[in-house]
Design a protein around this motif. Structure first.
Motif, PDB file in Angstrom:
ATOM      1  N   THR A  70      46.805  39.875 -10.623  1.00 34.10           N
ATOM      2  CA  THR A  70      45.951  40.631  -9.697  1.00 34.10           C
ATOM      3  C   THR A  70      46.837  41.648  -8.982  1.00 34.10           C
ATOM      4  OG1 THR A  70      44.898  38.522  -9.253  1.00 34.10           O
ATOM      5  CG2 THR A  70      44.189  40.365  -7.901  1.00 34.10           C
ATOM      6  N   PRO A  71      46.635  42.942  -9.242  1.00 33.05           N
ATOM      7  CA  PRO A  71      47.485  43.943  -8.591  1.00 33.05           C
ATOM      8  C   PRO A  71      47.264  43.957  -7.079  1.00 33.05           C
ATOM      9  CG  PRO A  71      46.175  44.902 -10.378  1.00 33.05           C
ATOM     10  CD  PRO A  71      45.637  43.538 -10.140  1.00 33.05           C
ATOM     11  N   ALA A  72      48.294  44.375  -6.367  1.00 34.36           N
ATOM     12  CA  ALA A  72      48.179  44.452  -4.908  1.00 34.36           C
ATOM     13  C   ALA A  72      47.266  45.610  -4.536  1.00 34.36           C
ATOM     14  CB  ALA A  72      49.558  44.677  -4.305  1.00 34.36           C
ATOM     15  N   THR A  73      46.549  45.450  -3.449  1.00 31.91           N
ATOM     16  CA  THR A  73      45.718  46.556  -2.981  1.00 31.91           C
ATOM     17  C   THR A  73      46.245  47.086  -1.654  1.00 31.91           C
ATOM     18  OG1 THR A  73      44.286  44.906  -2.039  1.00 31.91           O
ATOM     19  CG2 THR A  73      43.559  45.872  -4.119  1.00 31.91           C
ATOM     20  N   GLU A  74      47.113  46.299  -1.028  1.00 33.40           N
ATOM     21  CA  GLU A  74      47.672  46.741   0.250  1.00 33.40           C
ATOM     22  C   GLU A  74      49.187  46.734   0.200  1.00 33.40           C
ATOM     23  OE1 GLU A  74      46.085  44.626   3.592  1.00 33.40           O
ATOM     24  OE2 GLU A  74      44.056  44.872   2.766  1.00 33.40           O
ATOM     25  N   TYR A  75      49.754  47.777   0.815  1.00 34.05           N
ATOM     26  CA  TYR A  75      51.216  47.874   0.870  1.00 34.05           C
ATOM     27  C   TYR A  75      51.663  47.804   2.327  1.00 34.05           C
ATOM     28  CZ  TYR A  75      51.636  48.403  -4.076  1.00 34.05           C
ATOM     29  OH  TYR A  75      51.630  48.130  -5.411  1.00 34.05           O
ATOM     30  N   PRO A  76      52.943  47.489   2.573  1.00 36.54           N
ATOM     31  CA  PRO A  76      53.388  47.273   3.968  1.00 36.54           C
ATOM     32  C   PRO A  76      53.046  48.446   4.890  1.00 36.54           C
ATOM     33  CG  PRO A  76      55.140  46.722   2.414  1.00 36.54           C
ATOM     34  CD  PRO A  76      54.030  47.320   1.617  1.00 36.54           C
TER      35      PRO A  76
END
Ligand code: GLU
Length: 550
Positions: free
Chosen positions: A440-446
């Motif tokens: 599942t790819p990330a949808t949010e980054y730091p």
């Protein structure tokens, strides 16, 4: 009363004598001090933690002393028996590696002290019962359910002890003619023991767990044989453990309440009673107070639960051993890799009050156990579990065995192995990002890194990453790239002067980690990327860039 005549009337078909039977059970040829123990479960189809708890004790006592551990099936209660119950019992004990030296097998018996299914032993019990009748110590009772209920109600009203004893034992004094007439009339009956015990007298018994306990004498005329000629637990226990020469009876403490009956029967029969090891009940904390584990409320009471969740066998055994012997944990700490059976188990270290079962503690033990397994072992265990419980995982892992083993090898083998896994059902989530089907790819980054910087990190990294990089090269590349973008090469430099930097190298690798694994937490990222391979890594970096740009 002519007891011989009565015995003949009740057991016309029993022609064997107790002596004949004793001859079929010659003394066991065992070394001095060898213990003979048994598991004696009923084939109800439900195997619970308590069964395993007692079995470990029995197995250890027998095998530590070069004795015998055997399996007897207590199937006297047909109402509780289920189809396949015996198979289930045998499979469960096999699964936990508790090997019986003799006893019931799935389709028969193995050993010279059988038969090991109680229903097949009816004539043995009846032979000894007949002898008790001849001795005037057992008699038929024709009381109906209604009569017994009425008796109980009267006893309740009078606030006296319940049961069939003394003057309440109506059938004690039936004449031969009355008995004969009842039998001719086809009235069903049970065979009762004529107790001479006085409940006002007490005696001391030494239990190997509970220590010295005081018990009242038994005055109840308990049922020896039910109306179908099959014994009750009490009588079967005494006859079987005598003939099979059990030296130590390990069983749950719920049997303490009727121990006086068992000891009385052994004495009456002129047999030496075994030693008793009454194991404490398994308890759990529930809302601040301790209570017994319950079949209805606690799924973790069923042994099936541990299979389905994928608790490795050694984890469960190790944990139960920590509950059984208070010194086991210290021993384990001093001997982290020794086989569990090197530990000297003793009944002296068993707790005599309830043992507190704590599933979180079990998970901790399991994490340790799994952390010292080799990658090959983990692979074998997980695939064996997944074959039954998670077909998709099974297919993914076995389609590329080498890859799966490489995944399990990350962080394993060193002095401080990773402790990510407690049960095999967690593996799917743990390995998910290694498989396209589960990724599942990330949808949010730091949030602490700007969109431009995030994109710059990923774009630049795409250009310099090579699957051939080892850990050091990999890290240096990330650091140098980060520094050029305005991130501190060391977290401590950033901490000292946070205003001078956009963040530190950890923030840079976190962006890459999110792009590659979709997560903020993963085992060693360089190893992860090596396993995924250049193509997949490049593709995930591109995919991440696309997502962020949108
Ligand atoms: N059949 C009994 C039970 O399942 C066995 C008790 C014993 O081990 O003697 O509880």
């Amino acid at each position: 009363m002519d007891h011989q005549r009565l015995a003949q009337l009740l057991f016309p078909d029993i022609t064997t004598t107790p002596e004949d039977i004793e001859k079929m059970y010659p003394p066991r040829n065992l070394p001095e001090g060898a213990k003979v123990t048994r598991m004696a479960p009923s084939p109800t189809g439900f195997m619970h933690l308590g069964n395993l708890f007692s079995a470990i004790v029995g197995e250890r006592l027998a095998h530590q002393s070069n004795g015998v551990f055997f399996l007897r099936i207590e199937d006297t209660d047909l109402k509780r028996a289920v189809e396949g119950g015996v198979e289930k019992i045998i499979n469960v004990f096999n699964h936990y590696g508790l090997n019986f030296d003799e006893g019931a097998t799935i389709d028969g018996d193995n050993g010279a002290y059988g038969p090991y299914r109680q229903r097949q032993r009816a004539n043995i019990y009846q032979t000894f019962a007949k002898q008790l009748v001849e001795r005037g110590l057992a008699y038929p009772c024709f009381c109906t359910e209604e009569e017994l209920t009425e008796m109980r109600e009267k006893q309740q009203e009078m606030k006296i002890n319940f049961g069939y004893y003394g003057e309440w034992a109506k059938c004690r004094n039936l004449s031969f003619e009355e008995i004969e007439a009842n039998i001719k009339a086809g009235k069903p009956y049970v065979l009762r023991f004529r107790s001479e015990g006085d409940p006002n007298k007490r005696f001391t018994h030494h239990d190997l767990v509970k220590g010295d306990i005081e018990l009242p004498e038994n005055d109840q005329d308990i049922v020896l044989l039910k109306s179908d000629g099959i014994p009750t637990y009490h009588f079967a226990h005494v006859v079987d453990d005598h003939l099979m020469q059990t030296t130590h009876v390990v069983r749950g403490e719920e049997w303490l309440a009727t121990l006086n009956i068992h000891l009385q029967l052994f004495r009456t029969m002129g047999w030496k009673a075994p030693k008793y090891v009454h194991t404490a009940q398994l308890m759990k904390m529930d809302g601040g107070s301790k209570r017994k584990l319950s079949k209805r409320k606690d799924p973790e009471l069923a042994l099936d639960f541990y299979n389905a969740e994928g608790y490795p066998v050694p984890s469960v055994l190790e944990y139960l051993m920590t509950l059984l012997n208070s010194n086991f944990e210290d021993w384990r700490m001093a001997n982290p890799t020794a086989p569990m059976n090197d530990f000297q188990f003793t009944t002296k270290k068993m707790s005599n009050s309830g043992s507190l079962f704590d599933i979180d503690k079990l998970k901790d033990v399991s994490k340790n156990t799994i952390s010292v397994m080799s990658a090959d072992e983990v692979y074998n265990e997980v695939t064996t579990w997944a074959k039954d419980f998670d077909q998709q995982l099974y297919s993914l892992l076995t389609a590329d065995e080498q890859k799966a083993k490489a995944i399990f090898a990350i962080g394993r083998g060193g002095a401080k192995p990773r402790k990510d896994l407690a049960v095999w059902s967690e593996v799917k989530d743990y390995v998910a990002f290694f498989y396209e089907e589960l990724f599942t790819p990330a949808t949010e980054y730091p949030e602490n890194i700007s969109k431009e910087d995030t994109l710059a990190i990923l774009n630049q990294y795409k250009g310099i990453y090579s699957a051939a990089d080892d850990g050091e090269v990999w890290f240096n590349k990330v650091r140098e790239m980060g520094e050029a973008l305005g991130f501190a090469g060391k977290p401590k430099d950033y901490k000292k002067n946070p205003d001078q930097f956009k963040g530190h190298v950890g923030d840079v690798s976190q962006v890459i980690r999110l792009a590659i694994t979709g997560r903020t937490n993963s085992p060693d990222l360089c190893s992860v990327m090596q396993i995924l391979g250049e193509e997949t890594c490049q593709q995930r970096l591109s995919q991440a860039i696309e997502t962020i740009e949108k």
